[in-house]
Scaffold this motif. Structure first.
Motif, PDB file in Angstrom:
ATOM      1  N   ILE A 267       0.815  -1.211   0.000  1.00  0.00           N
ATOM      2  CA  ILE A 267       0.000   0.000   0.000  1.00  0.00           C
ATOM      3  C   ILE A 267       0.853   1.268   0.000  1.00  0.00           C
ATOM      4  O   ILE A 267       1.669   1.474   0.904  1.00  0.00           O
TER       5      ILE A 267
ATOM      6  N   THR B 107       0.573   4.526   1.196  1.00  0.00           N
ATOM      7  CA  THR B 107      -0.408   5.022   2.161  1.00  0.00           C
ATOM      8  C   THR B 107      -0.939   6.411   1.825  1.00  0.00           C
ATOM      9  O   THR B 107      -2.090   6.738   2.133  1.00  0.00           O
TER      10      THR B 107
ATOM     11  N   TRP C 211      -8.894   3.907   4.160  1.00  0.00           N
ATOM     12  CA  TRP C 211      -8.362   3.293   5.368  1.00  0.00           C
ATOM     13  C   TRP C 211      -9.412   2.395   6.024  1.00  0.00           C
ATOM     14  O   TRP C 211      -9.083   1.348   6.593  1.00  0.00           O
TER      15      TRP C 211
ATOM     16  N   ASN D  17       4.150  -2.136   3.371  1.00  0.00           N
ATOM     17  CA  ASN D  17       4.644  -0.820   2.958  1.00  0.00           C
ATOM     18  C   ASN D  17       5.011  -0.792   1.468  1.00  0.00           C
ATOM     19  O   ASN D  17       5.771  -1.641   0.980  1.00  0.00           O
TER      20      ASN D  17
ATOM     21  N   TRP E 108       4.984   6.126   0.679  1.00  0.00           N
ATOM     22  CA  TRP E 108       3.874   7.044   0.941  1.00  0.00           C
ATOM     23  C   TRP E 108       3.156   7.450  -0.346  1.00  0.00           C
ATOM     24  O   TRP E 108       1.933   7.441  -0.417  1.00  0.00           O
TER      25      TRP E 108
ATOM     26  N   ALA F 185       5.197   6.122   5.369  1.00  0.00           N
ATOM     27  CA  ALA F 185       4.283   4.992   5.200  1.00  0.00           C
ATOM     28  C   ALA F 185       4.370   4.033   6.374  1.00  0.00           C
ATOM     29  O   ALA F 185       3.349   3.503   6.845  1.00  0.00           O
TER      30      ALA F 185
ATOM     31  N   GLN G 210       2.365   5.505   9.267  1.00  0.00           N
ATOM     32  CA  GLN G 210       0.916   5.449   9.063  1.00  0.00           C
ATOM     33  C   GLN G 210       0.381   4.031   9.184  1.00  0.00           C
ATOM     34  O   GLN G 210      -0.700   3.820   9.764  1.00  0.00           O
ATOM     35  N   LEU G 211       1.100   3.052   8.657  1.00  0.00           N
ATOM     36  CA  LEU G 211       0.655   1.662   8.793  1.00  0.00           C
ATOM     37  C   LEU G 211       0.651   1.244  10.262  1.00  0.00           C
ATOM     38  O   LEU G 211      -0.275   0.567  10.728  1.00  0.00           O
TER      39      LEU G 211
ATOM     40  N   HIS H 191      -2.302   2.362  12.187  1.00  0.00           N
ATOM     41  CA  HIS H 191      -3.516   1.590  11.902  1.00  0.00           C
ATOM     42  C   HIS H 191      -3.334   0.105  12.243  1.00  0.00           C
ATOM     43  O   HIS H 191      -4.109  -0.739  11.797  1.00  0.00           O
TER      44      HIS H 191
END
Length: 310
Positions: free
Chosen positions: A189, A191, A202, A218, A221, A240, A243-244, A247
């Motif tokens: 992904i 992100t 998301w 990953n 980004w 990225a 952010q992963l 979540h």
């Protein structure tokens, strides 16, 4: 009497000239000044034409004044056997790692302009059924990590199914088929592209992750190539990764290079962040520990998986 003496000499001159001999300046050999070779017949002296040497073909066909013989061809290296690869880079395992981009109706893909990156959804279903029928076992990427680092055995006929770029048709077309057939897969992904038109949200990622069979990893980004400056590579990978993690995704630290391009900067950044595996788009099925940051994958198109050696 003098005329009778000269006539035979004239006749002899004509005859010898017909044979290719050229009379020198005078009949009297004492007056010869020519540098040509000579033959004497009484008082007559004749030049023998110097023959032209036979040309050397190598000289005739020389391409330049300093031409050299062509180099001896270097033989094509013999591909290493699995045992040789395992001894040099191992442990290694035969784990075909397949990858797709879009999975959707091919007619729609043509209208949207990305047919070249698309496998038709019906063909994709046939491909997934083939994997089950041939006895392959889909695995998660962390199982490959455990094999490399702890020697944990892999299941029979292991295979990795991977999907790049986080397109919305992964959530609407590909993932439901995987869920229906109980096949594990990994989605890489970018992100920063989520929640944009044509990409998943998301919330969609969270719902699919809850199934327990799809791993999200990953892919930078903004899907930026890793041939950029080190600072850009660092920002793309690190953003990225953050952010992963926020979540609750990608705990096993898996990465795929956008456009398949690896470089030493990116590898150093991944190692610093604790990443365990990184995938390219270089073709191949043998996965080796020493190549854990440049692992190969096989791109899949609209054809039977038997066409890819499976």
């Amino acid at each position: 009497m003098k005329l009778l003496t000269i006539i035979p000499k004239i006749l002899l001159t004509i005859a010898l000239a017909g044979l290719g001999f050229t009379p020198l300046l005078q009949f009297n050999k004492n007056t010869i000044t020519s540098p040509l070779s000579a033959v004497h017949f009484g008082q007559l002296t004749f030049a023998i034409p110097t023959p032209h040497p036979t040309p050397n073909p190598a000289i005739l066909f020389k391409k330049g004044p300093t031409s050299t013989p062509p180099p001896t061809p270097t033989p094509t290296p013999r591909p290493l056997t699995f045992d040789e690869m395992n001894a040099q880079w191992g442990p290694c395992a035969n784990v075909p790692t397949l990858f797709w981009h879009h999975v959707q109706d091919l007619g729609i893909a043509k209208q949207l302009g990305h047919a070249q990156l698309t496998v038709d959804v019906n063909i994709f279903r046939t491909q997934m059924q083939y994997i089950k029928d041939q006895g392959y076992t889909t695995i998660r990427p962390d199982q490959l990590t455990s094999f490399f680092d702890a020697g944990t055995p892999l299941p029979p006929k292991p295979i990795l199914l991977t999907f790049d770029d986080g397109y919305d048709d992964f959530g609407s077309d590909a993932a439901p088929i995987l869920h229906e057939l109980g096949l594990q897969a990994t989605a890489f992904i970018p992100t920063g592209l989520l929640n944009n038109p044509g990409y998943m949200s998301w919330d969609t990622l969270g719902n699919i992750a809850g199934w327990g069979i799809i791993y999200f990893a990953n892919h930078t980004w903004s899907h930026h190539s890793m041939s950029a400056a080190s600072a850009v590579d660092d920002q793309e990978i690190t953003t990225a990764d953050t952010q992963l993690t926020q979540h609750n995704l990608n705990p096993a630290k898996i990465f795929a290079y956008p456009y398949g391009t690896a470089n030493n900067n990116a590898i150093a950044i991944l190692a610093k962040l604790g990443y365990k595996l990184a995938f390219t788009t270089n073709p191949g099925s043998i996965q080796c520990k020493a190549h854990r940051f440049i692992l190969p994958r096989i791109r899949i198109g609209n054809a039977s998986l038997s066409r890819y050696g499976l």
